[in-house]
Design an enzyme around this catalytic site. Structure first.
Site, PDB file in Angstrom:
ATOM      1  N   CYS B   9       0.732  -1.264   0.000  1.00  0.00           N
ATOM      2  CA  CYS B   9       0.000   0.000   0.000  1.00  0.00           C
ATOM      3  C   CYS B   9       0.764   1.320   0.000  1.00  0.00           C
ATOM      4  O   CYS B   9       1.939   1.408   0.295  1.00  0.00           O
ATOM      5  CB  CYS B   9      -0.954   0.035   1.169  1.00  0.00           C
ATOM      6  SG  CYS B   9      -1.729  -1.499   1.534  1.00  0.00           S
ATOM      7  N   GLY B  35       0.690  -0.538  -5.085  1.00  0.00           N
ATOM      8  CA  GLY B  35      -0.464  -1.412  -4.877  1.00  0.00           C
ATOM      9  C   GLY B  35      -1.449  -1.278  -6.009  1.00  0.00           C
ATOM     10  O   GLY B  35      -1.909  -0.176  -6.291  1.00  0.00           O
ATOM     11  N   ASN B 108      -0.543   2.227   5.703  1.00  0.00           N
ATOM     12  CA  ASN B 108       0.485   1.509   4.970  1.00  0.00           C
ATOM     13  C   ASN B 108       1.437   0.884   5.966  1.00  0.00           C
ATOM     14  O   ASN B 108       1.998   1.592   6.813  1.00  0.00           O
ATOM     15  CB  ASN B 108       1.256   2.484   4.058  1.00  0.00           C
ATOM     16  CG  ASN B 108       2.481   1.832   3.436  1.00  0.00           C
ATOM     17  OD1 ASN B 108       2.494   0.636   3.196  1.00  0.00           O
ATOM     18  ND2 ASN B 108       3.511   2.623   3.197  1.00  0.00           N
ATOM     19  N   GLY B 109       1.601  -0.447   5.862  1.00  0.00           N
ATOM     20  CA  GLY B 109       2.507  -1.133   6.776  1.00  0.00           C
ATOM     21  C   GLY B 109       1.883  -2.392   7.317  1.00  0.00           C
ATOM     22  O   GLY B 109       0.828  -2.828   6.843  1.00  0.00           O
ATOM     23  N   TYR B 251      13.961  -1.354  -3.941  1.00  0.00           N
ATOM     24  CA  TYR B 251      12.990  -1.887  -4.894  1.00  0.00           C
ATOM     25  C   TYR B 251      11.660  -1.142  -4.982  1.00  0.00           C
ATOM     26  O   TYR B 251      11.169  -0.868  -6.059  1.00  0.00           O
ATOM     27  CB  TYR B 251      12.734  -3.368  -4.574  1.00  0.00           C
ATOM     28  CG  TYR B 251      11.628  -3.986  -5.371  1.00  0.00           C
ATOM     29  CD1 TYR B 251      11.767  -4.182  -6.744  1.00  0.00           C
ATOM     30  CD2 TYR B 251      10.433  -4.364  -4.774  1.00  0.00           C
ATOM     31  CE1 TYR B 251      10.733  -4.732  -7.501  1.00  0.00           C
ATOM     32  CE2 TYR B 251       9.401  -4.928  -5.525  1.00  0.00           C
ATOM     33  CZ  TYR B 251       9.556  -5.113  -6.882  1.00  0.00           C
ATOM     34  OH  TYR B 251       8.554  -5.668  -7.625  1.00  0.00           O
TER      35      TYR B 251
END
Lengths: 459, 459, 459, 459
Positions: B9, B35, B108-109, B251
Site C-alpha cells: 500500500c 499497490g 500503509n505497513g 525496490y
C-alpha cells in the site's frame, strides 16, 4: 400500479444443504421484485469462516455465474434503496468479524427506534460502517458479546426486545442460522424443510422455487434456531400480536406467494370481487393495470360478468433505468412502460382496476393515455382504501404531503386524475378479502400498531 | 527485478485545498506502483459528513472520471493484496460512522501485535468488517471514544502506543487530518504545503505531482495534526528510533522519490558503483533489469567504464493479468515481460544488474533467455545482500522457505540460476550507498528492530 | 409458450423527424421481443453521411443513453440469432459506403433463394462481410449501381424481383427512406405519419409508442419511398398475394399490435373461444401459460364459464442467460421461468392453455411441475394446430426432426407430455379466429406459398 | 518524446502452427506500441472457413483470455486511429466473404492514391464497409476475382501494381498466407520460421517474443506466399527501391527490434554519439526523455563523458485516457506523464535528449517543468533533424501548419520552448547512425520518394 410504492428488501437463508450459497442465489432471484438496488450472499466456507459477496445491481449482474464452493449454510438479501443511498456499504448481508466467531445479518423491514438506539450505541463507542438502520442488529449483538461468548437465543431475545418496528431477520453463524420475526409480524417470513436441511425466505414463492414444499410462517415474535440438531423455536416476547402489512397482499408480494395461509393472487382476486360489490359499474370491458392490478381485474370481471381484456400491455424491456427520449415527444413516462391497445379500447367504456393511488400523477397520465386511445368512459376502481398516512415499517412513503388522498377527497382525486368515476375498496372490504382483521392498515387509517417515537413530529 | 517482492500500500491525504478528493485521485496515480489490487478515497462532503468510494482495481478503473464535489479534505489508499484477499471489504480507506462524528483511516505497513490486539478487542465486544489488520486502528479509536468525545492527539497517542509494527497512518475527521508514523519509521511518509493547505503522501513523488515543493518527512513517532489552525506536531513515543526499510530504497519506491533526504535513484546508482568496487568484472556490456535495476546499472557502468546497453526491453502492455498462451510454446513467463535484444547480446560478455533475488526462479529464466539470445558469458550482480529472513513489517515475503538464499550459499544460488558468476552487494555497501546506518535490514541480517511476538514461531 | 420458437428480427425507421436516431431507439425498445441478440441504428449525420452504431445485446445495453445528434432520418434493427452466429458482423443495419452516396439496410425475414443469389454474386466478384442472407440486398443494389447512379424505386424493383422469400426491408439513403415488403407479405410492416415526417416499424405497437396514430400496413409487394416530397407508393410485382405468417398472431407479435387490421390479443382471445368450442372440457380452473397463452386463456374462460386463475407466474428476472444451479436440485428449467401456485392448484382440475408445442420437452416439464403442485387433472389445450413442417421464412424451426408432432399423433404427444387430455385448435379454427383465410400455415399444413428451392432436400 | 507522433498500425501473421490464433494474440501484445485504438484476429477454423474477432481497445481488453480453437493459420492487426475514426468498422483485419473462398487482410501504412482508386472502384459498383483506405486491397482483389478463381500471386501482383504508397500487407486465405511489402519498403515486415510453420510481423521483437529466431525482412516489392508447400518468393515490381521510414528507427519501433539488419537501440545510441559530436555541450548531467530518448541519451553520455541520470521518470499508470484534474492546479499535461527528480536536477546544467520536436508545446512544458525543479541550464539536443513536411505514408502529421520547425528557425524554436540552447541532428548524421543512405527522410527534407497525387495541394 407501476412502481411508486416500494418496500425495503427480501431475505433468504439456507442451512444444512449442499451448495447453500448457490441455492440462495436462486432464492434471491425469486425475491428480486422486493429490491433491485443491490444484493449479497454470506456463506460459510466450510472451514469455520464466513465469506461475503455483495454489490449494487440485480442478482443476475452481481452473481452472473453459479456461486461455487462454500459450505452448507448461507443467507442473502436483495435491497430496495432510494437513489444514492450509501452505495455498496449499505447493501446487505452485513458481516461482523470477531475472533471468537463471526456472524452475518440480513434484515427486511424498518425500525422505529433506530435513532434512539444508534445514539445509545455511539455513546458506548460503537462504530458503524453504513448508514442503514439494519446495522443496529449487529451492533447490539456485538455489544452483548463483550467478554466473549457466541450468538445464542437468549442474547438474540435480549437484543430484539430493545428494538421496535418491523423486522424479518436472518442471522448466520458458523454453526447456526437464526430466523426471527418482529412481535407485530409486519413482514412475511416463511420456513420449510429441504432434504435434511432448512430454507427460509421472505416469500413462500422463493421456497417453492428452491424445491421446498411443507412451508410454514415464522410467527410474530418467534426466533427459530436452525442447527445440526434441527430446529428449536422460542419467542422473545410474550406481547406478540399479528399486524401483517396489508400492502404485502395488495402490492408487494408475488401472486404465487402464500402469506400466513392466504394466497396473494386469491386475496387480490377476492378484493376485485368485493370491489365490484361495493362499487359496481356499467362498462364494456375490464382492464387490469399490469402487473399488480391483474388479479383484482380477473375478480372484478368474474363478479360483474364484464369481459376482461388485456388492453394495457407492459413493456418488459423498459427497465427502471430507461433513458427518456431526448426530444420533446408527446410521450409521457407511463407510455414507456404501458401500451394501450387502441383497437380494443376505441369507443369502449372501461373499468380500469389498479391496486392503489399514491401521488396521483401516474393515474392521471394513464387516464390521459387511455382517452387518447379512444376510450369512451374511464371508471377507475382501486382495490385498496385511500393512502393517507406515512409508513414507518418499511414502505417507502416518506411523508403525508406526497399522498394525494391525504389532502383531497375521493371526488377531488377523481377529478384530478380525469376519470369519469373513481372508487376505492373499503377497509372492511380489504379485511374481508384477507379473511382476517389483524392487518396493519396504518397507511389507510392512521392507527399505528406500535409506538412511533420521534416520527410523530413529521407525521 | 520483476515483481516477486511486494509491499502493502500507499496513502495520500489533502487538507484545506479546493477539489481535495480529485487531488487525492492524482496523488494515488503516482503511488499506483505500491499497490494495484484496489483503491479508495474518503472525503468530507462539505456538510459535516464523510463520503467513501472504493473498489478493486487500478485508480484509472475505480475513478475513471475526475472526482467532482466534496469538501476541502480527503484521504486515499492504494492496496497491494494477495490473491482473493477479502475482496472489496479489505480495500481502504475504512470509514467508521459515529453519531458524534465519523472518521476514516488509511494505513500503509504491517502490525506485529495484530493478533494480540484483535483478541483483546474481540473480548471487549468489538466487531470487524474486514480481515485486514488495518481495521485495528479504527477499533482502538472507537473503543477510546466510549462515552463520547472526538478524535484527538491524546487519544491517538494512547492508541498508537499500544500498536507495534510498521505504520504510516492517515486519519480523517470532519475538521482535521492526522498524519502519523510509527516510532521505528519503517515506511515513508512525506508532508508539504500547497497554497493554504497541506498534502501528505507515502512518497515525495506523489507530492511533487500534486504541485507541492517544500517537502519534509513525517518523523518516526510523530503525529502531525492538520486543521484550520495549521499544523501541530507531537510525538506519541519518546522511544522513537529510525529503521527505514532498506527495500524501499532498493525496490519499492519510485526513483524520483526522496526518502529521508536521500533520492532513490541516486541511492541505487551509488549502490551500483559500490557493487562494482566490491565485485568487479570483465565484460563487454552492462545490462540493467528493468525497471528497478536500471539505476544501479548506470552506476555500475559509470564506475567500470563498461558500456551500458538497453539489452533487455520491458513490455509495457503485458499486465499482471496477462493470460499465458494456450499451447506449449517455448516461452517462459519472464519472456512475456522482458525481451532480450539479440543483436546487442550475441557473442557478448554481459554484466546483468538486478536489485534482488527472491526464489531464484525468475533469475534462472532470465539467464536461460539471455543464453538463448547468444550471450557468451553472464555475470549476475545484485545490488542488495542475499534475502534470508521473512519480513513482518509489510514486505510480502511470508516464509523463509521461499527464500533461496536462506538455504543455499551464494555459489549454489549462482549454479542454480545458471550464471557464470554471481555476487551480491554487502550490508556495509548498502549502508554506504544510503549514507546512513539506521536502515532496517532484518530481511538480510535477521536482526528485527522490534519485538515480533508470535511470529517467532513460524520464523 | 416459453421461448422455443423464434423469429428473426424487427425493423424500425424514421424520416423527417427531429431526433430521428433516438426515436428509433425508443421504437426498437418496443420491438425487443422480436430479437435480443443485437441491435443497431444507422442515421444521417445531417451533413450527407450515414453513421452506424451497433453491437450485441439488448437495446438498453447497446444504447444506454439517449442517442444525441444526427439528422432527421434513421433506421434500426433488433436481431434474433442462434448461438455464436457470427458476432457483431451479423448485427444490422448494414452500411454500404459508396463515393456517390452510401446506403444502409435493415431486414426482417428469411430469403429462400439466398444460396442461389450468393453464388451468382460471388461469380461477379461480390464480397460479403457477414454470414447473413440480409447482406444480399446490399450486394444486389451495389451491383445495380455499377457505373454510378443512386438508389431508386426502379433499381429496388429490379432487385426485389430477383429475391424470393420473406422480407420487410428498410433502405436508408442520405435523402430518402424506402420501406418494402415481399409480395407474399409474410412479415408485418406498418407505416404512419408523425408531424411532418413518417415512421415505419415491424409492429404497430412500436409506432404507437412513438406517438403515431393513423397507421396502415405496407402492402405485399409494395415499395414506399419517403422523401422530402412526401411518400410515393409503387408495387414491384403484379403477382402480390397475401400469406401473412400465422405464427405472428399466435406467438411472436405483442398483444397490443394490430396486424393487417386484426388486433393480436383479440385474435388470441377469439382462438381461445374457438378452442373451447372445438375441444370442451370439464375443469375447475383455466390457466394460461404466460405470456403468449394468456389471451387465449381469457377467451377459453369466457367461453366455458370456467374461472380464470393466475396459477402460473412468470419470473421477470430470470433472463435467457440465467445460470442453472450448480447442484443436483430437483429444479427443472421451466421451474426457473414459471412458478405454479400450489394453493390455487392443489386438488383442482386444470385446463392449461398454451400457444404451441414444438419439441414437447417444455410441456412435459410443465405438466410434471403442475402435478407436483397438486393438480388433480391436467387438460392441455393448444391454441394452434400441430407444428409438423419447417419454416423457411424466418421462424427458427430448422428441421422436421425437432418437431414432436411431425412424428407422433396427438394422442402420442399427449402421453409423452403426461397430460390427461391434449387437443389442438384446427386449421379452420385458426382462420376463423383471424377472420381471414390468407394466412401462411406452411408449418402446420406443409403447403408453402413460394418455391423453396434447394430447401426441399432437407425438408 | 511523449506521444505526438503516431503511425498507423502493426500486423502479425502465423501459418502452419498449432494454436495460431493465440500466437497472434501474443505477437500483437508485442506490437501494441504501434496502435492502441483497436485490434483483431482473423483465423482459419480448421474446416475451411475464416473467423474474425475484433473490437476497440487494447489487446488485453479485446482478448482477455487465450484464444482457443481455430486452425493453424491466422493474421492480426493493432490499429492506431484518430479520435472517433469510424468505430469498430475500421478495426482490422477485414474479412471478405466469398462463395469460392473467403479471405482476410491486415495492412500497415498509408496509400497515396486511395482517393483515385476508391473513385474507380465505386464506379464499378464496389461497396465499402469502412472509411479506411485499407479496404481498397480487398475491393481490388474482389474485383479481380470476378468470374471465380482464388487469391494468387499473379492476382496480388496485378493489384499491388495499381497501389502507390506504404503498405506492409498480410492476406490470409483458407490455405495460404501472403506477406507483401510495398516497392519502396516504407514500413518494416519481418518473417521467420517456427517449427514447421512461419511467422511474420511488423517488428522483429514480436517474432522473437513468439520464439522465432532466424528472421529476415520481407524485401521491398516482395510477395511471400506461405502454404503447406513452404514459402515462395516473388516480386510484383521491378522498380523496387528501398526508402525505409527514418521515424521507425527514431521513434516508432521498439528498441529491441532489428529493422533491415540494424538494431533500433543501437541506431539511437549511435545517433546520440553523433549528436554530441555535431553539437557538443558543457553540462553536469545527461537526461533522456523516456522512453524513446533514453538510448540516444546513453550514447550522448558515453561520447561526452557527462554522467547519465534518470532525472525524468515516466508514470506507467497514466494512460492516454487519464482524466485531467478538475481544478485549476498548476499541473501541466506533461507533468502527469513525466516526473522530474528535483534532488538530481537542482542547480545542475542539463543536456536533455529527445527524439523529435513536433509542435513544440510538449518541449516547452518540459523545459518549464525542469526549470521549476531547479535546473541551472537546459540544453536541448534532438536526435533527429527538424520536422518540416507532412507524411503521406502513415505517420500522423497531417499538415505543415502543425510543425513548428516548418515556420521557425532552430534559434526561434529554441526561444519558444525556453531552452538555453537547442540543436538537432543533421540529415547526414542520421544516415551515418543508420549506416545507410536509403532512408525516407521526406518529413525532414521534403523529398518524397513517390508521387503524392492530389496531396500536393494541401502539402
Amino acid at each position: 400500479m407501476t412502481s411508486q410504492l416500494h418496500e425495503e428488501c427480501g431475505v433468504f437463508g439456507v442451512f444444512g444443504v449442499e451448495g447453500a450459497a448457490d441455492l440462495v442465489r436462486i432464492g434471491l432471484t425469486f425475491l428480486q421484485h422486493r429490491g433491485q438496488e443491490g444484493c449479497g450472499i454470506a456463506y460459510t466456507d466450510g472451514k469455520g469462516e464466513l465469506v461475503l459477496r455483495k454489490d449494487q445491481g440485480l442478482v443476475s449482474r452481481v452473481f452472473p455465474e453459479a456461486v461455487r464452493g462454500g459450505g452448507r449454510s448461507a443467507i442473502g438479501h436483495v435491497r430496495y434503496g432510494t437513489t444514492g443511498g450509501g452505495g455498496v456499504d449499505n447493501v446487505q448481508p452485513f458481516l461482523f468479524c470477531r475472533r471468537s466467531g463471526s456472524f452475518a445479518t440480513a434484515h427486511n423491514g424498518n425500525l422505529v427506534n433506530a435513532d434512539e438506539l444508534m445514539q445509545a450505541l455511539s455513546t458506548q463507542g460503537a462504530l458503524f460502517h453504513s448508514s442503514s438502520d439494519s446495522e443496529i442488529f449487529g451492533a447490539l449483538l456485538g455489544s452483548g458479546l463483550k467478554g466473549g461468548g457466541t450468538i445464542s437465543v437468549p442474547l438474540l431475545s435480549r437484543v430484539l426486545n430493545r428494538i421496535d418496528g418491523a423486522f424479518s431477520l436472518l442471522v448466520l453463524t458458523d454453526n447456526a442460522l437464526y430466523a426471527c420475526r418482529d412481535k407485530t409480524g409486519f413482514r412475511p417470513l416463511s420456513i420449510g424443510q429441504l432434504g435434511g436441511g432448512y430454507v427460509v425466505g421472505s416469500e413462500s414463492c422463493s421456497l417453492e422455487a428452491a424445491g421446498v414444499h411443507s412451508i410454514r410462517d415464522v410467527r410474530p415474535g418467534e426466533i427459530v434456531r436452525i442447527s445440526a440438531d434441527g430446529t428449536e423455536s422460542s419467542f422473545y416476547s410474550a406481547a406478540a400480536q399479528c399486524a401483517m402489512c396489508a400492502m404485502e397482499y395488495i402490492y408487494f408480494a408475488r401472486p404465487d406467494s402464500d402469506i400466513e395461509g392466504r394466497n396473494v393472487h386469491a386475496f387480490r382476486k377476492e378484493s376485485g370481487k368485493i370491489l365490484y360489490r361495493e362499487n359496481p359499474c356499467e362498462a364494456d370491458l375490464v382492464v387490469g393495470v399490469p402487473d399488480s392490478g391483474l388479479s383484482a381485474a380477473i375478480g372484478y370481471s368474474e363478479a360483474s360478468g364484464i369481459p376482461l381484456e388485456m388492453a394495457l400491455v407492459k413493456n418488459a424491456y423498459v427497465a427502471r433505468t430507461f433513458i427518456q427520449p431526448t426530444q420533446e415527444m408527446r410521450l409521457n413516462g407511463v407510455r414507456m412502460k404501458l401500451s394501450p391497445v387502441r383497437s380494443l379500447i376505441e369507443g369502449k367504456r372501461l373499468v380500469v382496476i389498479d391496486d392503489s393511488i399514491v401521488r396521483g400523477t401516474t393515474s392521471r397520465q394513464l387516464v390521459r393515455m387511455l382517452r387518447e386511445a379512444g376510450a369512451a368512459q374511464i371508471h377507475m376502481r382501486i382495490s385498496s382504501p385511500p393512502l393517507r398516512n406515512p409508513c414507518y415499517y418499511g414502505v417507502d412513503i416518506s411523508s403525508r404531503k406526497e399522498l394525494i388522498s391525504a389532502s383531497l377527497t375521493v371526488e377531488e382525486v377523481g377529478r384530478y386524475i380525469g376519470a369519469d368515476t373513481l372508487s376505492f375498496l373499503s377497509e372492511a372490504g380489504l379485511m374481508e378479502a384477507g379473511g382476517r382483521s389483524d392487518l396493519c392498515m396504518a397507511c389507510f387509517s392512521g392507527r399505528y400498531p406500535t409506538d412511533i417515537y420521534s416520527h410523530e413530529d413529521n407525521n
